[in-house]
Motif scaffolding. Sequence first.
Motif, PDB file in Angstrom:
ATOM      1  N   SER A 293      50.541  39.241  49.562  1.00  5.34           N
ATOM      2  CA  SER A 293      50.680  39.062  51.005  1.00  5.34           C
ATOM      3  C   SER A 293      50.679  37.598  51.441  1.00  5.34           C
ATOM      4  CB  SER A 293      49.552  39.798  51.726  1.00  5.34           C
ATOM      5  OG  SER A 293      48.312  39.151  51.504  1.00  5.34           O
ATOM      6  N   GLU A 294      51.226  37.356  52.644  1.00  2.00           N
ATOM      7  CA  GLU A 294      51.208  36.007  53.212  1.00  2.00           C
ATOM      8  C   GLU A 294      49.778  35.539  53.444  1.00  2.00           C
ATOM      9  OE1 GLU A 294      53.567  35.704  56.696  1.00  2.00           O
ATOM     10  OE2 GLU A 294      55.424  36.373  55.738  1.00  2.00           O
ATOM     11  N   GLU A 295      48.915  36.464  53.851  1.00  3.83           N
ATOM     12  CA  GLU A 295      47.518  36.115  54.099  1.00  3.83           C
ATOM     13  C   GLU A 295      46.852  35.618  52.810  1.00  3.83           C
ATOM     14  OE1 GLU A 295      49.091  38.643  57.133  1.00  3.83           O
ATOM     15  OE2 GLU A 295      48.924  38.977  54.958  1.00  3.83           O
ATOM     16  N   ASP A 322      31.937  36.035  43.514  1.00  2.00           N
ATOM     17  CA  ASP A 322      31.600  34.666  43.127  1.00  2.00           C
ATOM     18  C   ASP A 322      32.747  33.985  42.385  1.00  2.00           C
ATOM     19  OD1 ASP A 322      29.063  34.787  44.231  1.00  2.00           O
ATOM     20  OD2 ASP A 322      28.147  35.526  42.378  1.00  2.00           O
ATOM     21  N   TYR A 323      33.696  34.792  41.885  1.00  2.00           N
ATOM     22  CA  TYR A 323      34.833  34.239  41.179  1.00  2.00           C
ATOM     23  C   TYR A 323      35.907  33.802  42.174  1.00  2.00           C
ATOM     24  CZ  TYR A 323      33.031  35.816  36.661  1.00  2.00           C
ATOM     25  OH  TYR A 323      32.266  35.991  35.533  1.00  2.00           O
ATOM     26  N   VAL A 324      36.566  32.690  41.880  1.00  2.00           N
ATOM     27  CA  VAL A 324      37.479  32.057  42.829  1.00  2.00           C
ATOM     28  C   VAL A 324      38.572  33.005  43.306  1.00  2.00           C
ATOM     29  CG1 VAL A 324      39.197  30.230  43.103  1.00  2.00           C
ATOM     30  CG2 VAL A 324      37.052  29.745  41.919  1.00  2.00           C
ATOM     31  N   LEU A 325      39.301  33.614  42.360  1.00  2.00           N
ATOM     32  CA  LEU A 325      40.411  34.473  42.761  1.00  2.00           C
ATOM     33  C   LEU A 325      39.945  35.724  43.496  1.00  2.00           C
ATOM     34  CD1 LEU A 325      42.858  34.222  39.716  1.00  2.00           C
ATOM     35  CD2 LEU A 325      43.153  33.277  42.002  1.00  2.00           C
ATOM     36  N   VAL A 326      38.816  36.280  43.093  1.00  2.00           N
ATOM     37  CA  VAL A 326      38.293  37.471  43.761  1.00  2.00           C
ATOM     38  C   VAL A 326      37.961  37.153  45.219  1.00  2.00           C
ATOM     39  CG1 VAL A 326      36.531  39.280  43.736  1.00  2.00           C
ATOM     40  CG2 VAL A 326      37.358  38.317  41.580  1.00  2.00           C
ATOM     41  N   SER A 327      37.466  35.957  45.453  1.00  2.00           N
ATOM     42  CA  SER A 327      37.079  35.572  46.811  1.00  2.00           C
ATOM     43  C   SER A 327      38.267  35.455  47.752  1.00  2.00           C
ATOM     44  CB  SER A 327      36.318  34.240  46.775  1.00  2.00           C
ATOM     45  OG  SER A 327      37.183  33.168  46.437  1.00  2.00           O
ATOM     46  N   LEU A 328      39.478  35.371  47.207  1.00  2.00           N
ATOM     47  CA  LEU A 328      40.677  35.243  48.040  1.00  2.00           C
ATOM     48  C   LEU A 328      41.243  36.593  48.458  1.00  2.00           C
ATOM     49  CD1 LEU A 328      42.602  32.467  46.037  1.00  2.00           C
ATOM     50  CD2 LEU A 328      40.915  32.168  47.851  1.00  2.00           C
ATOM     51  N   ILE A 329      40.753  37.678  47.872  1.00  2.00           N
ATOM     52  CA  ILE A 329      41.297  39.020  48.094  1.00  2.00           C
ATOM     53  C   ILE A 329      40.612  39.705  49.275  1.00  2.00           C
ATOM     54  CG2 ILE A 329      41.518  41.309  47.077  1.00  2.00           C
ATOM     55  CD1 ILE A 329      43.348  39.344  45.737  1.00  2.00           C
ATOM     56  N   ASP A 330      41.428  40.327  50.146  1.00  2.00           N
ATOM     57  CA  ASP A 330      40.828  41.114  51.227  1.00  2.00           C
ATOM     58  C   ASP A 330      41.490  42.470  51.418  1.00  2.00           C
ATOM     59  OD1 ASP A 330      43.220  40.514  52.429  1.00  2.00           O
ATOM     60  OD2 ASP A 330      42.349  39.584  54.223  1.00  2.00           O
ATOM     61  N   ASN A 331      42.393  42.869  50.462  1.00  2.00           N
ATOM     62  CA  ASN A 331      42.952  44.224  50.514  1.00  2.00           C
ATOM     63  C   ASN A 331      43.293  44.688  49.110  1.00  2.00           C
ATOM     64  OD1 ASN A 331      46.032  43.969  49.966  1.00  2.00           O
ATOM     65  ND2 ASN A 331      45.618  42.331  51.465  1.00  2.00           N
ATOM     66  N   GLU A 332      43.348  45.986  48.941  1.00  2.00           N
ATOM     67  CA  GLU A 332      43.518  46.578  47.618  1.00  2.00           C
ATOM     68  C   GLU A 332      44.900  46.322  47.041  1.00  2.00           C
ATOM     69  OE1 GLU A 332      42.484  48.138  44.121  1.00  2.00           O
ATOM     70  OE2 GLU A 332      41.117  47.744  45.815  1.00  2.00           O
ATOM     71  N   ASP A 333      45.925  46.250  47.886  1.00  2.00           N
ATOM     72  CA  ASP A 333      47.276  46.005  47.376  1.00  2.00           C
ATOM     73  C   ASP A 333      47.360  44.644  46.668  1.00  2.00           C
ATOM     74  OD1 ASP A 333      48.171  48.416  48.288  1.00  2.00           O
ATOM     75  OD2 ASP A 333      49.144  47.622  50.092  1.00  2.00           O
ATOM     76  N   ASP A 334      46.786  43.607  47.296  1.00  2.00           N
ATOM     77  CA  ASP A 334      46.780  42.287  46.665  1.00  2.00           C
ATOM     78  C   ASP A 334      45.929  42.295  45.404  1.00  2.00           C
ATOM     79  OD1 ASP A 334      48.455  41.027  48.458  1.00  2.00           O
ATOM     80  OD2 ASP A 334      46.846  40.259  49.725  1.00  2.00           O
ATOM     81  N   ALA A 335      44.792  42.983  45.472  1.00  2.00           N
ATOM     82  CA  ALA A 335      43.886  43.036  44.319  1.00  2.00           C
ATOM     83  C   ALA A 335      44.590  43.661  43.120  1.00  2.00           C
ATOM     84  CB  ALA A 335      42.630  43.821  44.675  1.00  2.00           C
ATOM     85  N   TYR A 336      45.304  44.764  43.367  1.00  2.00           N
ATOM     86  CA  TYR A 336      46.020  45.472  42.302  1.00  2.00           C
ATOM     87  C   TYR A 336      47.151  44.608  41.739  1.00  2.00           C
ATOM     88  CZ  TYR A 336      49.248  48.748  40.099  1.00  2.00           C
ATOM     89  OH  TYR A 336      50.095  49.365  39.221  1.00  2.00           O
ATOM     90  N   ALA A 337      47.967  44.042  42.635  1.00  2.00           N
ATOM     91  CA  ALA A 337      49.130  43.262  42.191  1.00  2.00           C
ATOM     92  C   ALA A 337      48.686  42.043  41.384  1.00  2.00           C
ATOM     93  CB  ALA A 337      49.957  42.827  43.399  1.00  2.00           C
TER      94      ALA A 337
END
Length: 429
Positions: A293-295, A322-337
């Motif tokens: 996502s753009e967000e 606490d992990y950098v990339l995990v902290s950037l995620i706020d929805n499941e679609d981005d997390a999965y991709a």
Amino acid sequence: MNRVDDFLLRHNLDASKIDEEVFLSKFLSEMDKGLKGEESSLRMIPTYCGLDSNIKPGDSVIVLDAGGTNFRTCLVTFDENLCPEISDFKKVGMPGVKAKVTAKEFFSTLADNIERLIDKSDKIGFCFSYAADITADHDGIPLVFSKEIKAPEVIGMPLGKTLLGELALRGYDVSKKKISVVNDTVATLLATKAKTNDICSGYVGFILGTGTNTAYAEKNENIIKINGQGSEKQIINVESGCMDVVLGDIDREFLDSTKDPELYHMEKAISGAYLGPFSHMVIRKAIKEGILSEEFGMRFNKIDTLSTTFMSNYLEMPHNRDYVLVSLIDNEDDAYALYRILDAIIERAAKLTAVNLAAAVIKSGLGTNPRYPVIINADGTTFYKTENLEFYTRKYLHDFLTKKHGRYVKMVNISDSPVYGAAIAGAIV
């Protein structure tokens, strides 16, 4: 799910886009050309170092280990069972890391750190973790310095001869001293012979850390460029990180962004110095194409570059904020991709690694009997610490090398391999 799959396939990021047989054939062909002295992406450097030894209980070897940012020295002594034991160990920074050094300064630092050991043995093993031509008298001629070492005057100088010359200037009798220079991957292979009791048919040395390389034993009669004869073998430093492999459009863009875009293709596809930055470029492409996502993209743009550790952390614990990339995620679609993209990059690197190792085993002609496997000493933090890399590599080795080609291997990890291997090299000169 379909959009992620399409993205991975379209950019040749999915491991399924690598045809193992085609890549193996290319790898073996490049190895053959390198052994003949023909133009090849693989240097196939002869080491003039075999596997037979006349080491005796009580023999001691002075060991130098120049690798990465550290320079290590110690004494290695072989006990009554010919097991090597380390003593008088010392570690300092590699000359040329913090600032550019002259050849005189470089060899002075080396001499400073073995003076305390110089009277303890006439045999010296030197593990040199940089590309170097090895001469018939076991000296090493540096070809290029990587890993941020700034010592340009040392390129082309015989390491052993120059170091002995520096010691002679200090008043030491070096007339009986013999130095054997070996690459760190060659040392990794030799350490396997010294530190395992397994009955096997042969050995392969493999490193996958900041960079990557492979070593195996080849019949002299096949090493045409040095007019090899007879049935005896010597270890070949493949310099496998140089293997020519460009898989997709993002790979080409990434190579063009690196120093020496036409060199070290394999290394830039699988090693720790590059997996993170390459993933960074892939993620930016996925954001641009709407896979992420753009967000997420706005948050991700705040990261200057992505390390291999950061990408591995996401795969290890994708819910740990606490992990950098995990902290950037706020929805499941981005997390999965994001998970699918990073995991695909790792799996693809593992498949390339497996074919690399398969080529070394097949080229050796060994490992056809499961009771006498080829032992692969795999070293390097990237291989063991990057999530799923070791797992996928073992899987592809089993499915491809064993199931399809009938070759059997056993993978081991021997601590301090460069030190032990250099000691073996120094002892058998």
